[in-house]
Design a protein around this motif. Structure first.
Motif, PDB file in Angstrom:
ATOM      1  N   ALA A  53       0.850  -1.197   0.000  1.00 14.44           N
ATOM      2  CA  ALA A  53       0.000   0.000   0.000  1.00 14.44           C
ATOM      3  C   ALA A  53       0.882   1.242   0.000  1.00 14.44           C
ATOM      4  N   ARG A  54       0.324   2.310  -0.560  1.00 18.60           N
ATOM      5  CA  ARG A  54       1.157   3.510  -0.701  1.00 18.60           C
ATOM      6  C   ARG A  54       1.579   4.092   0.635  1.00 18.60           C
ATOM      7  N   ASP A  55       0.657   4.080   1.590  1.00 17.43           N
ATOM      8  CA  ASP A  55       0.976   4.646   2.904  1.00 17.43           C
ATOM      9  C   ASP A  55       0.814   3.549   3.956  1.00 17.43           C
ATOM     10  N   ALA A 186      -7.374   4.646 -21.825  1.00 15.18           N
ATOM     11  CA  ALA A 186      -6.119   4.427 -21.080  1.00 15.18           C
ATOM     12  C   ALA A 186      -6.300   3.290 -20.069  1.00 15.18           C
ATOM     13  N   TYR A 187      -7.461   3.268 -19.404  1.00 17.24           N
ATOM     14  CA  TYR A 187      -7.755   2.172 -18.463  1.00 17.24           C
ATOM     15  C   TYR A 187      -7.859   0.851 -19.226  1.00 17.24           C
ATOM     16  N   ALA A 188      -8.597   0.879 -20.351  1.00 18.33           N
ATOM     17  CA  ALA A 188      -8.773  -0.346 -21.142  1.00 18.33           C
ATOM     18  C   ALA A 188      -7.427  -0.859 -21.641  1.00 18.33           C
ATOM     19  N   LEU A 221     -19.085  -1.257  -6.695  1.00 17.18           N
ATOM     20  CA  LEU A 221     -18.843   0.156  -6.378  1.00 17.18           C
ATOM     21  C   LEU A 221     -17.779   0.228  -5.285  1.00 17.18           C
ATOM     22  N   THR A 222     -16.597   0.736  -5.657  1.00 18.11           N
ATOM     23  CA  THR A 222     -15.466   0.807  -4.722  1.00 18.11           C
ATOM     24  C   THR A 222     -14.795   2.162  -4.894  1.00 18.11           C
ATOM     25  N   GLY A 223     -13.628   2.301  -4.308  1.00 20.78           N
ATOM     26  CA  GLY A 223     -12.865   3.539  -4.488  1.00 20.78           C
ATOM     27  C   GLY A 223     -12.408   3.742  -5.923  1.00 20.78           C
TER      28      GLY A 223
HETATM   29  N1  NAP Z   1     -14.648  -2.301  -8.846  1.00 25.03           N
HETATM   30  C1  NAP Z   1     -14.923  -2.741 -10.060  1.00 25.03           C
HETATM   31  O1  NAP Z   1     -16.056  -2.622 -10.547  1.00 25.03           O
HETATM   32  C2  NAP Z   1     -13.858  -3.389 -10.888  1.00 25.03           C
HETATM   33  C3  NAP Z   1     -14.240  -3.920 -12.130  1.00 25.03           C
HETATM   34  C4  NAP Z   1     -13.250  -4.517 -12.911  1.00 25.03           C
HETATM   35  C5  NAP Z   1     -11.949  -4.556 -12.459  1.00 25.03           C
HETATM   36  N2  NAP Z   1     -11.623  -4.013 -11.242  1.00 25.03           N
HETATM   37  C6  NAP Z   1     -10.221  -4.082 -10.824  1.00 25.03           C
HETATM   38  O2  NAP Z   1     -10.148  -4.512  -9.492  1.00 25.03           O
HETATM   39  C7  NAP Z   1      -8.940  -4.037  -8.880  1.00 25.03           C
HETATM   40  C8  NAP Z   1      -9.236  -3.503  -7.492  1.00 25.03           C
HETATM   41  O3  NAP Z   1     -10.043  -2.350  -7.627  1.00 25.03           O
HETATM   42  P1  NAP Z   1     -11.175  -1.948  -6.571  1.00 25.03           P
HETATM   43  O4  NAP Z   1     -12.430  -1.905  -7.293  1.00 25.03           O
HETATM   44  O5  NAP Z   1     -11.046  -2.735  -5.340  1.00 25.03           O
HETATM   45  O6  NAP Z   1     -10.764  -0.419  -6.301  1.00 25.03           O
HETATM   46  P2  NAP Z   1     -10.144   0.299  -5.013  1.00 25.03           P
HETATM   47  O7  NAP Z   1     -10.964   0.045  -3.815  1.00 25.03           O
HETATM   48  O8  NAP Z   1      -9.900   1.712  -5.433  1.00 25.03           O
HETATM   49  O9  NAP Z   1      -8.769  -0.462  -4.832  1.00 25.03           O
HETATM   50  C9  NAP Z   1      -7.662  -0.170  -5.621  1.00 25.03           C
HETATM   51  C10 NAP Z   1      -6.443  -0.244  -4.741  1.00 25.03           C
HETATM   52  O10 NAP Z   1      -5.288   0.073  -5.541  1.00 25.03           O
HETATM   53  C11 NAP Z   1      -4.463   0.923  -4.771  1.00 25.03           C
HETATM   54  N3  NAP Z   1      -3.582   1.754  -5.592  1.00 25.03           N
HETATM   55  C12 NAP Z   1      -3.942   2.712  -6.475  1.00 25.03           C
HETATM   56  N4  NAP Z   1      -2.841   3.299  -6.973  1.00 25.03           N
HETATM   57  C13 NAP Z   1      -1.780   2.681  -6.414  1.00 25.03           C
HETATM   58  C14 NAP Z   1      -0.367   2.834  -6.506  1.00 25.03           C
HETATM   59  N5  NAP Z   1       0.180   3.778  -7.297  1.00 25.03           N
HETATM   60  N6  NAP Z   1       0.424   2.022  -5.788  1.00 25.03           N
HETATM   61  C15 NAP Z   1      -0.098   1.096  -4.966  1.00 25.03           C
HETATM   62  N7  NAP Z   1      -1.425   0.893  -4.805  1.00 25.03           N
HETATM   63  C16 NAP Z   1      -2.253   1.699  -5.524  1.00 25.03           C
HETATM   64  C17 NAP Z   1      -5.442   1.791  -3.998  1.00 25.03           C
HETATM   65  O11 NAP Z   1      -4.782   2.396  -2.929  1.00 25.03           O
HETATM   66  P3  NAP Z   1      -5.149   3.894  -2.474  1.00 25.03           P
HETATM   67  O12 NAP Z   1      -6.274   3.716  -1.526  1.00 25.03           O
HETATM   68  O13 NAP Z   1      -3.878   4.389  -1.874  1.00 25.03           O
HETATM   69  O14 NAP Z   1      -5.527   4.670  -3.706  1.00 25.03           O
HETATM   70  C18 NAP Z   1      -6.475   0.763  -3.590  1.00 25.03           C
HETATM   71  O15 NAP Z   1      -6.105   0.108  -2.395  1.00 25.03           O
HETATM   72  C19 NAP Z   1      -8.355  -3.024  -9.862  1.00 25.03           C
HETATM   73  O16 NAP Z   1      -7.294  -3.615 -10.575  1.00 25.03           O
HETATM   74  C20 NAP Z   1      -9.505  -2.741 -10.804  1.00 25.03           C
HETATM   75  O17 NAP Z   1      -9.080  -2.350 -12.095  1.00 25.03           O
HETATM   76  C21 NAP Z   1     -12.544  -3.448 -10.449  1.00 25.03           C
END
Ligand code: NAP
Length: 318
Positions: A53-55, A186-188, A221-223
């Motif tokens: 994690a970053r922090d 860019a995400y895709a 729905l997440t961050g």
């Molecule tokens: N949620 C969806 O609908 C969905 C759908 C398809 C795929 N995904 C994939 O699922 C994965 C997890 O996403 P999530 O939905 O759980 O979102 P999330 O809650 O935002 O989790 C993403 C995590 O990545 C960390 N992160 C971001 N930038 C970073 C960096 N530079 N270095 C280290 N860690 C970093 C974030 O930390 P911080 O809190 O510090 O930002 C956070 O803990 C991702 O790869 C996403 O593309 C999600």
């Protein structure tokens, strides 16, 4: 984006009956969302889990999440270490600290990700989505190879997305220098790279016992959606007209089911370079009807080999 009606299994349903005592798992972005629920499941099954994690400070959100996980799972071997995937220096420091411990890494869950950001660059000058979602994980995995190899049978789970159906991967212009910037493209692009990376890693390191698959977790729905406007969230079906979440979205715990299945399912022994969704091997999309499964070019071995070469040149590893 695949929005499915619950009930879908949760990560805890998937891990039930598995014993991961003696296994070490590394989970990037494991302090929130799908990553946190992945850590919870692996920890409950007895794994030692290192969250990147970053922090990592105890007083920060990731430190608090790890403390809460230790308390709620009873597993004291859940720790956090500093990892910023947008900095190759940070990636090296995180990996080298793990390597110094001389423990095998049995599971690497490349989960962290960003989406929908305005134009930007990582510390090393890479387009942010490609830099964090793919190149940071590429550099981390390559650096951790000695620990993955020493596990005997290691699984790398690359959390991708159905968004790869948008295409966007241009290895001649990975940083959008010669085409208009679009945050979703860019995400895709980065998510296509995730899938191809799993193919290339497996192709190169199957003989070392290192197998990688990519996973589509489904929509939750997440961050991740924090940078999307209210209009965009409505347009893609994440929220209704009144701003309330679409009840058909998965919870983060449901989103973590397929990543955890990729990590523990005995039926996946020997499987690498595959695209997984809904706790199953996905089918290639036939181009008819709404996009589902995976685009065949996202698992193309020749494209995967080229991505490996481009990535290695960018991050400066072999
Ligand atoms: N949620 C969806 O609908 C969905 C759908 C398809 C795929 N995904 C994939 O699922 C994965 C997890 O996403 P999530 O939905 O759980 O979102 P999330 O809650 O935002 O989790 C993403 C995590 O990545 C960390 N992160 C971001 N930038 C970073 C960096 N530079 N270095 C280290 N860690 C970093 C974030 O930390 P911080 O809190 O510090 O930002 C956070 O803990 C991702 O790869 C996403 O593309 C999600």
């Amino acid at each position: 984006m695949t929005i499915l009606t619950p009930p879908a299994p949760t990560a805890l349903d998937v891990v039930a009956g598995h014993d991961l005592t003696g296994r070490t798992a590394v989970v990037t972005g494991g302090a929130s969302g799908i990553g946190l629920e992945t850590v919870r499941a692996l920890a409950l099954a007895g794994a030692r889990v290192v969250i990147g994690a970053r922090d990592p400070r105890a007083a920060g959100a990731a430190g608090a999440a790890a403390a809460d996980l230790r308390k709620s799972t009873g597993n004291q071997a859940v720790t956090v270490a500093a990892l910023d995937l947008g900095s190759l220096r940070s990636v090296r420091e995180f990996a080298d600290a793990l390597l110094e411990q001389r423990d095998p890494v049995h599971l690497l869950i490349a989960n962290a990700g960003v989406m929908g950001l305005p134009p930007g660059r990582t510390a090393d000058g890479f387009e942010t989505h490609l830099g964090v979602n793919h190149l940071g994980h590429f550099a981390l995995t390559v650096r951790l190879l000695p620990a993955l190899r020493s596990a005997g049978h290691a699984r790398v789970v690359v959390v991708g997305s159905s968004s790869h159906h948008l295409g966007g991967l241009d290895l001649d212009d990975p940083h959008f220098e010669h085409r208009p910037y679009d945050p979703y493209l860019a995400y895709a692009q980065s998510k296509t790279a995730n899938a191809l990376f799993a193919v290339a890693l497996t192709g190169r390191h199957r003989a070392d016992g290192v197998l990688a698959n990519t996973v589509s977790p489904g929509a939750a729905l997440t961050g991740l959606q924090r940078h999307l406007s209210a209009e965009t969230k409505l347009a893609v079906g994440l929220v209704g007209p009144d701003g309330t979440p679409n009840p058909r979205l998965r919870t983060a715990a449901q989103g973590a089911a397929t990543p955890v299945w990729a990590a523990v399912a005995p039926e996946l022994a020997g499987t690498g370079g595959a695209y997984l969704e809904d706790c199953a091997l996905a089918e290639p999309w036939d181009g008819q009807g709404p996009p589902r499964g995976y685009l065949p070019e996202a698992l193309d071995p020749e494209r995967a080999a080229r991505l490996w070469d481009v990535s290695a040149a960018l991050v400066g590893v072999g």
